[in-house]
Design an enzyme around this catalytic site. Structure first.
Site, PDB file in Angstrom:
ATOM      1  N   HIS A 274       0.829  -1.210   0.000  1.00  0.00           N
ATOM      2  CA  HIS A 274       0.000   0.000   0.000  1.00  0.00           C
ATOM      3  C   HIS A 274       0.861   1.257   0.000  1.00  0.00           C
ATOM      4  O   HIS A 274       0.619   2.187  -0.776  1.00  0.00           O
ATOM      5  CB  HIS A 274      -0.907  -0.029   1.239  1.00  0.00           C
ATOM      6  CG  HIS A 274      -1.710   1.215   1.443  1.00  0.00           C
ATOM      7  ND1 HIS A 274      -2.988   1.366   0.958  1.00  0.00           N
ATOM      8  CD2 HIS A 274      -1.419   2.375   2.089  1.00  0.00           C
ATOM      9  CE1 HIS A 274      -3.448   2.566   1.290  1.00  0.00           C
ATOM     10  NE2 HIS A 274      -2.512   3.194   1.982  1.00  0.00           N
ATOM     11  N   GLU A 275       1.890   1.290   0.838  1.00  0.00           N
ATOM     12  CA  GLU A 275       2.745   2.478   0.921  1.00  0.00           C
ATOM     13  C   GLU A 275       3.585   2.662  -0.341  1.00  0.00           C
ATOM     14  O   GLU A 275       3.748   3.786  -0.840  1.00  0.00           O
ATOM     15  CB  GLU A 275       3.636   2.399   2.161  1.00  0.00           C
ATOM     16  CG  GLU A 275       2.895   2.337   3.482  1.00  0.00           C
ATOM     17  CD  GLU A 275       1.942   3.507   3.700  1.00  0.00           C
ATOM     18  OE1 GLU A 275       2.147   4.576   3.092  1.00  0.00           O
ATOM     19  OE2 GLU A 275       0.985   3.349   4.471  1.00  0.00           O
TER      20      GLU A 275
ATOM     21  N   HIS B 198       1.547   4.245  -2.980  1.00  0.00           N
ATOM     22  CA  HIS B 198       1.454   5.706  -2.864  1.00  0.00           C
ATOM     23  C   HIS B 198       2.623   6.369  -3.596  1.00  0.00           C
ATOM     24  O   HIS B 198       2.464   7.406  -4.248  1.00  0.00           O
ATOM     25  CB  HIS B 198       1.491   6.123  -1.393  1.00  0.00           C
ATOM     26  CG  HIS B 198       0.170   6.080  -0.703  1.00  0.00           C
ATOM     27  ND1 HIS B 198      -0.970   6.656  -1.211  1.00  0.00           N
ATOM     28  CD2 HIS B 198      -0.195   5.541   0.505  1.00  0.00           C
ATOM     29  CE1 HIS B 198      -1.977   6.486  -0.371  1.00  0.00           C
ATOM     30  NE2 HIS B 198      -1.536   5.797   0.668  1.00  0.00           N
TER      31      HIS B 198
ATOM     32  N   GLU C  26      -6.322   6.646  -1.280  1.00  0.00           N
ATOM     33  CA  GLU C  26      -6.154   5.498  -0.390  1.00  0.00           C
ATOM     34  C   GLU C  26      -6.711   4.228  -1.029  1.00  0.00           C
ATOM     35  O   GLU C  26      -6.100   3.158  -0.949  1.00  0.00           O
ATOM     36  CB  GLU C  26      -6.846   5.766   0.946  1.00  0.00           C
ATOM     37  CG  GLU C  26      -6.176   6.820   1.792  1.00  0.00           C
ATOM     38  CD  GLU C  26      -4.764   6.461   2.191  1.00  0.00           C
ATOM     39  OE1 GLU C  26      -4.495   5.281   2.455  1.00  0.00           O
ATOM     40  OE2 GLU C  26      -3.911   7.369   2.225  1.00  0.00           O
TER      41      GLU C  26
END
Length: 264
Positions: free
Chosen positions: A130-131, A134, A193
């Site tokens: 997930h990070e 980003h 997100e």
């Protein structure tokens, strides 16, 4: 960045249109169009400077096992990610907060407070995927670009009302600020997100981690949030999707992620 003062609204409108036409890019994994007013070099510098500052201000974990795990998982995720000239760095910070973060250019911070919830490499891969997503989607630079565009629009509005009653000006600017936050900034943050969840799920699958572990992690994270008393913030004021919605979306995307899963 500080926007220059321009009094003519028409000039601002022309600049805003030119910036929009010249500054749009596309997120590779999703095809979403995004406003991008920062160059990759500016973005990298912003991330590096901010991360170095954080490393001086926050305690860094010296636990060899935790650091080895984060480096191991981070490198596998980064190996399948698309970010030209990335300067990947994974740092474990000592904090009870169950959180992680990403700064532009590939700077990833993991708080020790989230590791009891990740439980294993695959759970950590869900967080780090997930990070990393980003970073590859350039969400940080996009947020800066959006803020600059909002500031420019606010200056256009302020200039157009310069001859109005001060009370009218104040009311209009307050309404603009609230409208921009509720109508654009917060929904856009939730969209980013969700996009990072989708891309991160694919990254962890490509890196050889079972994507179903992402659902299990978020279920544990939701349980943790409930144990902490939950949040009283209404959904429309949140920067992140509701846990239940997040889990439902991940389940929806699982078949696509499984198709890319190659156990290692």
């Amino acid at each position: 960045m500080k926007m220059p003062q321009v009094r003519n609204p028409a000039v601002w409108l022309a600049l805003a249109l030119a910036a929009w036409l010249a500054g749009c890019t596309t997120v590779g994994e999703t095809g979403r169009r995004q406003l991008m007013l920062l160059t990759p070099g500016e973005e990298m510098t912003l991330g590096l400077t901010s991360f170095e500052k954080l490393k001086k201000e926050m305690p860094i974990s010296r636990d060899p096992a935790l650091n080895a795990q984060v480096q191991r998982v981070g490198k596998r995720i980064a190996a399948v990610a698309q970010l030209p000239n990335a300067q990947w760095e994974f740092v474990v910070f000592e904090s009870k907060e169950a959180n992680a973060f990403c700064l532009p250019g590939g700077k990833i911070g993991i708080y020790t407070g989230i590791l009891p919830i990740t439980q294993n490499d695959a759970g950590l891969a869900a967080v780090m995927g997930h990070e990393v997503a980003h970073a590859t989607a350039r969400h940080g630079a996009e947020r800066v670009s959006e803020a600059l565009a909002m500031q420019a629009a606010g200056q256009v509005l302020g200039a157009s009302l310069s001859g109005s009653d001060p009370k009218v000006q104040a009311a209009a600017m307050t309404a603009y600020g609230l409208g921009a936050t509720l109508g654009r900034t917060l929904p856009h943050s939730r969209k980013q997100e969700e996009e990072a969840d989708y891309i991160g799920l694919k990254y962890m699958a490509r890196a050889g981690y079972d994507p179903e572990e992402a659902v299990r992690f978020w279920e544990r994270f939701a349980a943790y949030n409930r144990q902490q008393g939950g949040s009283s913030t209404p959904w429309f004021l949140r920067t992140h999707p509701l846990d239940e919605k997040r889990i439902a979306k991940l389940r929806q995307w699982l078949p696509e992620a499984r198709a890319e899963y190659r156990p290692q």
